[in-house]
Design an enzyme around this catalytic site. Structure first.
Site, short mmCIF file in Angstrom:
data_model
loop_
_atom_site.label_atom_id
_atom_site.label_comp_id
_atom_site.label_asym_id
_atom_site.label_seq_id
_atom_site.Cartn_x
_atom_site.Cartn_y
_atom_site.Cartn_z
N LYS A 181 0.89 -1.16 0.00
CA LYS A 181 0.00 0.00 0.00
C LYS A 181 0.93 1.22 0.00
O LYS A 181 0.95 2.01 0.95
CB LYS A 181 -0.91 -0.05 1.25
CG LYS A 181 -1.99 0.99 1.29
CD LYS A 181 -3.14 0.73 0.33
CE LYS A 181 -4.17 1.85 0.38
NZ LYS A 181 -5.26 1.68 -0.60
N ASP A 242 -5.82 -15.89 3.09
CA ASP A 242 -7.18 -16.40 3.33
C ASP A 242 -8.07 -16.17 2.12
O ASP A 242 -8.86 -17.03 1.73
CB ASP A 242 -7.80 -15.74 4.58
CG ASP A 242 -7.42 -16.49 5.87
OD1 ASP A 242 -6.46 -17.29 5.84
OD2 ASP A 242 -8.06 -16.26 6.89
MN MN Z 1 -4.02 -16.30 8.70
#
Ligand code: MN
Ligand code: IPM
Length: 337
Positions: A181, A242
């Site tokens: 970022k 994830d």
């Molecule tokens: Mn994790």
């Protein structure tokens, strides 16, 4: 034939059963392991208050590898203060054994958003906000202050970026995408960008791309084909992996390697999923992520033939409904070795 010493931390919930499934596959490949079990995790902590002391950490260091199943209490069990096992056990091993790379390969299973795709996340694993810099002031008062710093060292960033380029260079699609970022986190972002630019000059054959982390969340869902190797910091890597697990078929398939490529401490291999206490002991845990993690371990142990074979078998495996039966998946995998 070489025998590799492996510390086994089955842990909690489905951890022990998926770990023993993975060990069974390794044995079927003819790779010899001498295993030593370590009783660590939520169950152990609730029994006698033990998390991980320095002596146990040191005894883990000298193994050729560590296999971990899953660590954590059942959802809703509030007896263990948050962070006790995360910081005291998992992160203590990552930091103490200098497992500075978290390598997470993803293969899109049939029917997933990223079906057929193949990419990996190289996550820096010992710095960033995970380093624990910060503190509180005037705790519990209306004027409370909480700071949480992000540690980014030239040394830590460079060894991570170098690992990512080595991985990319060994793949058919030679591309590294830095995810950060940089428009807001200007100090850390500048360091990461400069290191990527410098290291990339040693790998002219590797294409380099940069994505802001928020854009990367869209691309992972809508254009996963643009990725081969993603390199990123500890926290972005945690979150992105994830999401990557979700778009490639679910976190139940995702493997991970916590690596010390310098080999000054034992590297640790674990499925990304958690302990899933609700299905523990029923023979219903999907062992594929643990088995994939074992393939990563075999690569690290330089059992390249076995590692390549197992990775290929897991990739080609279409679990279907049998994913609900540990034994069925295990036998199917063993039958294809
Ligand atoms: Mn994790
Ligand atoms: C992971 C986990 C850990 C992390 C937690 C349990 C500390 O989410 O391995 O991705 O944040 O790294």
């Amino acid at each position: 034939m070489v025998t590799h010493s492996v510390a086994v931390i089955g842990g909690d919930g489905i951890g022990p059963e998926v770990t023993s499934a993975a060990l069974e596959v390794v044995a079927a490949l003819g790779v010899q392991l001498e295993t030593t079990e370590f009783d660590l995790g939520a169950t152990r902590y609730l029994r006698d208050g033990f998390v991980l002391d320095n002596a146990t950490l040191e005894s883990l260091r000298s193994f050729d590898a560590i296999m971990l199943g899953a660590i954590g209490p059942a959802i809703g069990d509030t007896r263990i203060p948050g962070g006790t096992l995360e910081r005291g056990l998992l992160l203590k091993m990552r930091f103490g054994l200098d497992l500075y790379i978290n390598y997470r390969p993803f293969f899109g299973v049939t029917g997933s958003l990223a079906a057929g795709r193949d990419f990996a996340i190289v996550r820096e694993n010992t710095e960033g906000p995970y380093a624990g810099e910060g503190g509180t002031l005037r705790y519990g008062t209306p004027n409370e202050v909480a700071t949480q710093g992000s540690v980014n060292t030239r040394f830590g960033v460079e060894r991570c970026v170098r690992y990512a380029f080595e991985r990319a260079n060994a793949r058919s699609v030679k591309k590294v995408t830095l995810v950060h970022k940089t428009n807001v986190l200007t100090f850390a972002g500048d360091l990461w960008s400069r290191v990527v630019a410098e290291v990339s000059s040693e790998y002219p054959q590797v294409e380099v791309e940069y994505n802001h982390v928020d854009a990367a969340c869209i691309y992972l869902v809508e254009q996963p084909e643009r990725y081969s190797i993603i390199v990123t910091d500890n926290l972005f890597g945690d979150i992105l992996s994830d999401l990557a697990g979700s778009v490639t078929g679910g976190i139940g398939y995702a493997a991970s390697a916590n690596l010390n490529p310098a080999r000054t401490g034992a590297s640790l291999f674990e499925p990304v999923h958690g302990a899933a206490h609700d299905i523990a002991g029923q023979g219903r845990a999907n062992p594929l992520a643990a088995i994939s993690s074992a393939a990563l371990m075999l690569e690290h142990l330089e059992e390249f033939t076995a590692a390549t074979k197992l990775a290929q078998v897991v990739r080609d495996f279409e679990p279907g409904a049998s994913a609900l039966e540990t034994r069925a998946v295990l036998d199917a995998i063993k039958g294809r070795l």
